[in-house]
Design a protein around this motif. Structure first.
Motif, mmCIF file in Angstrom:
data_model
loop_
_atom_site.group_PDB
_atom_site.id
_atom_site.type_symbol
_atom_site.label_atom_id
_atom_site.label_comp_id
_atom_site.label_asym_id
_atom_site.label_seq_id
_atom_site.Cartn_x
_atom_site.Cartn_y
_atom_site.Cartn_z
ATOM 1 N N GLY A 249 0.814 -1.213 0.000
ATOM 2 C CA GLY A 249 0.000 0.000 0.000
ATOM 3 C C GLY A 249 0.844 1.258 0.000
ATOM 4 N N ARG A 250 1.926 1.240 0.778
ATOM 5 C CA ARG A 250 2.822 2.400 0.795
ATOM 6 C C ARG A 250 3.495 2.594 -0.556
ATOM 7 N N GLY A 251 3.902 1.477 -1.171
ATOM 8 C CA GLY A 251 4.529 1.575 -2.483
ATOM 9 C C GLY A 251 3.583 2.142 -3.521
ATOM 10 N N LYS A 252 2.320 1.727 -3.452
ATOM 11 C CA LYS A 252 1.326 2.253 -4.378
ATOM 12 C C LYS A 252 1.093 3.733 -4.133
ATOM 13 N N GLY A 253 1.094 4.122 -2.839
ATOM 14 C CA GLY A 253 0.917 5.534 -2.508
ATOM 15 C C GLY A 253 2.067 6.381 -3.018
ATOM 16 N N ARG A 254 3.302 5.871 -2.865
ATOM 17 C CA ARG A 254 4.462 6.611 -3.366
ATOM 18 C C ARG A 254 4.415 6.744 -4.883
ATOM 19 N N GLU A 255 3.961 5.674 -5.552
ATOM 20 C CA GLU A 255 3.871 5.717 -7.010
ATOM 21 C C GLU A 255 2.842 6.748 -7.464
ATOM 22 N N GLN A 256 1.692 6.770 -6.783
ATOM 23 C CA GLN A 256 0.669 7.748 -7.131
ATOM 24 C C GLN A 256 1.142 9.171 -6.859
ATOM 25 N N LYS A 257 1.926 9.324 -5.778
ATOM 26 C CA LYS A 257 2.455 10.642 -5.452
ATOM 27 C C LYS A 257 3.410 11.117 -6.535
ATOM 28 N N LYS A 258 4.255 10.200 -7.027
ATOM 29 C CA LYS A 258 5.176 10.561 -8.096
ATOM 30 C C LYS A 258 4.422 10.949 -9.358
ATOM 31 N N ILE A 259 3.358 10.189 -9.655
ATOM 32 C CA ILE A 259 2.554 10.507 -10.838
ATOM 33 C C ILE A 259 1.913 11.876 -10.685
#
Length: 283
Positions: A249-259
């Motif tokens: 979940g954290r990894g997905k959140g970081r990815e969305q933040k980068k996007i």
């Protein structure tokens, strides 16, 4: 004594895992050819096998058998007039020991998952590695050792099937997901947690039952330790699973933040270019 397949399979698994992990081709050039195809094929076949095994266990529960037999206790397994699902469910019910062994051996087969992931250049996380390495020993202790404790196994014929049904159902969705059916991903955290919670609570109930019925006998320690080990192992699996889900979940959140940051950066560049450049682009 360990089953004939377990210890040799574990040693071979560790040997092959080490070889593949340190394989020069994988480390320098990426996945071994056709590994991704083998992974998808293995996952889809195992998803189907898990579904069939789950359905077989469901049909063997006493309430289901009574329902299939129209609550007629006089119906025999070999009675050709009986529904075929009833006859099949009765056969599975009467061969409980064989079903336990098949389930145990299936956990040895799951060593292949780790080997294929390594061959594909993937990384083995803590939950994945610990679970796959130790589960065959867990099923051996819980389903074979305890099953043969003559003072207790007669009252323990259906409890294991509840957890096995939940586990194989989870595997249906999990192996479908890794086989390319991504739409089932949202249900995986639920089915994964459910099977472990039910398993932990179930083992606690088994331990309580053993102590209540055999608390004053000399065999209580021989009866209880497989369930204690099983409960501890599933507790460890649960902790590692929750940590894995949180990290994902954290990894997905970081990815969305980068996007999101990338989109904001593009918008800033668009504003800096001004409307003239936008018109040129549109034209």
């Amino acid at each position: 004594m360990l089953t004939p397949t377990l210890l040799p399979a574990t040693l071979i698994f560790l040997f092959l895992s080490t070889i593949i992990y340190h394989h020069v081709h994988v480390r320098k050039n990426g996945p071994i050819p056709y590994t991704s195809t083998l992974i998808k094929l293995n996952n889809r076949i195992y998803a189907l096998a898990s579904l069939l095994f789950c359905l077989a266990l469901v049909l063997s529960f006493e309430p289901i058998l009574q329902l299939l037999g129209n609550n007629n206790n006089n119906v025999e397994q070999n009675d050709r007039s009986a529904p075929w699902l009833y006859r099949f469910g009765t056969y599975v019910h009467d061969h409980d020991g064989q079903m336990r062994y098949i389930y145990h051996v299936s956990k040895v087969y799951e060593y292949i998952d780790v080997l294929l992931v390594l061959a594909g250049g993937g990384q083995i996380g803590w939950h994945f590695g610990v679970h796959h390495l130790t589960t065959p020993y867990l099923t051996y202790l819980r389903l074979i050792v305890l099953h043969h404790r003559i003072h207790y196994h007669q009252s323990d014929n259906s409890g294991w099937k509840v957890l096995a049904c939940l586990n194989t159902l989870h595997h249906v969705f999990m192996y479908l997901y890794f086989g390319g059916v991504t739409s089932v991903r949202p249900i995986l955290p639920f089915t994964g947690c459910l099977q472990l919670i039910v398993g932990i609570v179930g083992e606690g109930n088994v331990i309580n039952d053993i102590l209540y019925n055999n608390g004053r006998t000399a065999d209580v320690h021989a009866l209880i330790w497989p369930s204690i080990v099983s409960m501890a192992a599933m507790g460890l699996y649960f902790v590692l699973f929750v940590l894995e889900v949180r990290e994902a979940g954290r990894g997905k959140g970081r990815e969305q933040k980068k996007i999101g940051q990338g989109n904001a950066h593009n918008e800033d560049e668009k504003d800096d270019r001004g409307p003239g450049l936008e018109k040129e682009k549109m034209n």
